[in-house]
Design an enzyme around this catalytic site. Sequence first.
Site, PDB file in Angstrom:
ATOM      1  N   VAL A   1       0.818  -1.230   0.000  1.00  0.00           N
ATOM      2  CA  VAL A   1       0.000   0.000   0.000  1.00  0.00           C
ATOM      3  C   VAL A   1       0.845   1.271   0.000  1.00  0.00           C
ATOM      4  CG1 VAL A   1      -2.075  -1.013   1.035  1.00  0.00           C
ATOM      5  CG2 VAL A   1      -0.312  -0.022   2.530  1.00  0.00           C
TER       6      VAL A   1
ATOM      7  N   ASN B   1      15.210   5.679  21.824  1.00  0.00           N
ATOM      8  CA  ASN B   1      15.950   4.641  21.082  1.00  0.00           C
ATOM      9  C   ASN B   1      15.430   4.464  19.650  1.00  0.00           C
ATOM     10  OD1 ASN B   1      17.200   4.115  23.533  1.00  0.00           O
ATOM     11  ND2 ASN B   1      15.644   2.616  24.125  1.00  0.00           N
TER      12      ASN B   1
ATOM     13  N   TYR C   1       3.779   4.685  16.303  1.00  0.00           N
ATOM     14  CA  TYR C   1       2.471   4.073  16.031  1.00  0.00           C
ATOM     15  C   TYR C   1       1.343   5.036  16.418  1.00  0.00           C
ATOM     16  CZ  TYR C   1      -1.085   0.316  16.212  1.00  0.00           C
ATOM     17  OH  TYR C   1      -2.193  -0.472  16.023  1.00  0.00           O
TER      18      TYR C   1
END
Length: 447
Positions: free
Chosen positions: A262, A299, A353
């Site tokens: 996608v 990190n 996210y």
Amino acid sequence: MGDTYLNLVNSGVTAKIAKQLGLPQPAPLRRYRPGAPLLGGPALVVGTGADADGVAALLSRTWDVEVHRHATPELRYAAVVLVLTQVSHPDELSAPVLAAAGVLRSLSRGGRVVTLSREATADDAPAVAAARQGVDGLLRSLAKELRGGSTGNGIVMAGDVAADAPSVVGALRFFLSTRSAFVDGQLLTVSSGAGTLPETWERPLEGRVAVVTGAARGIGESIADTLARDGATVVAVDMPSAGEQLTRVANRVRGTALQLDVTADDAGTRILEHALARHGRLDIVVHNAGITRDKLLANMSPDKWDSVLAVNIAAQLRINEALLTSGDFTDAPRIVSLASTSGIAGNRGQTNYAASKGGVIGMVRATAPLLEAFGGTANAVAPGFIETEMTARIPAVTRQVARRLNSLQQGGQPVDVAEAVAFLASPAAGGVVGRVLRVCGQNMVGQ
Ligand code: NAD
């Protein structure tokens, strides 16, 4: 993916021990089976006025439910509908709410409580706004008190939306039914009278063509199954590397497979060309493909940040733009995007996210107005903890805790998310625009 604890605390001697120890006792949820009656018992409709009368008539005459307007305390109700659209002062909440209170102890397992209210705005008189906003607090708290797999959800009507508007009727049916098994403590706003009632509630997507990305497994696979069950022809999209699983899903739902990353620049045109060439139209796009690359921000590598944003949000923006400018996505189109409760409440280790999923929520809000002229909508579904390969990778102890942190004390199943997607993709949901519907069992995190 199984929940061994849930099975243990619902069988024989281990159930007794769990009760004695005061451990959480999640109830197995009843899920939708085509052909089953809407409710397994009578419904109590409380509230006065034309809206309450209309809801009672809809349930009894159209949906064949035994309806009571006054509580019979010894009776076991399958549902309670609180019609609170006419309250204009907090004092007026008392009579209908306490009338419903009397039957809650004997609500059936998997019972349903649904409120119907009007949106509180800054233009309202203070007492009116207080009464209307009070319903939100009442509903969210009541949902936390229900047990036995019962849920509480609310429909909020904006502006002059009527109680018989298609999306109010559609949302009421969704919340009453077993399709909303893992939706709890949510208030869904209906913004307009747009939408149409389906010819049959069993197959509301008949004749529609739907694209589902990330359809080879997990939630996407279940969305493909559910949209096909509801009558849609499905184009299942996933990475070429998932080709074999993708073909299996596409064959099972009698749809077609499109192997596609996608994030490809031309993903939107390839999706549209495939749908038009193979099925003659495109009506529904479900942006489900998503990845996690969790790290504390301190990190975080550029690769981990960029790949999550590229798949989870940038690809959706690019595909939507191609569809919106094509002139071929104009017959009451539907866009449903997968967000996440992490994008609402935040989650340690998931800045990338959560940025992408928060982005989805902003995107649907801003995309919805672009589709309204065609009778279209864009909305998001925000799953909480769902039992999939993604969550099976969480370390065992963290996973046990995470799946209990909601009012239903268990993780949801992929089909629970799929049912919410199917509802938002349906003709009846045309008045639900730019919203986020959480499928999280009323997760303790977030609002
Ligand atoms: P999953 O990892 O099991 O499946 C995701 C699918 O997307 C896979 O088949 C994968 O091949 C496909 N995919 C990934 N990148 C792709 C790309 N570039 N192009 C095409 N396909 C691609 O995930 P899942 O648990 O089923 O989650 C589905 C969606 O739900 C995701 O957007 C996820 O963020 C969201 N979600 C899941 C949970 C949960 O608890 N599982 C919670 C909140 C939100």
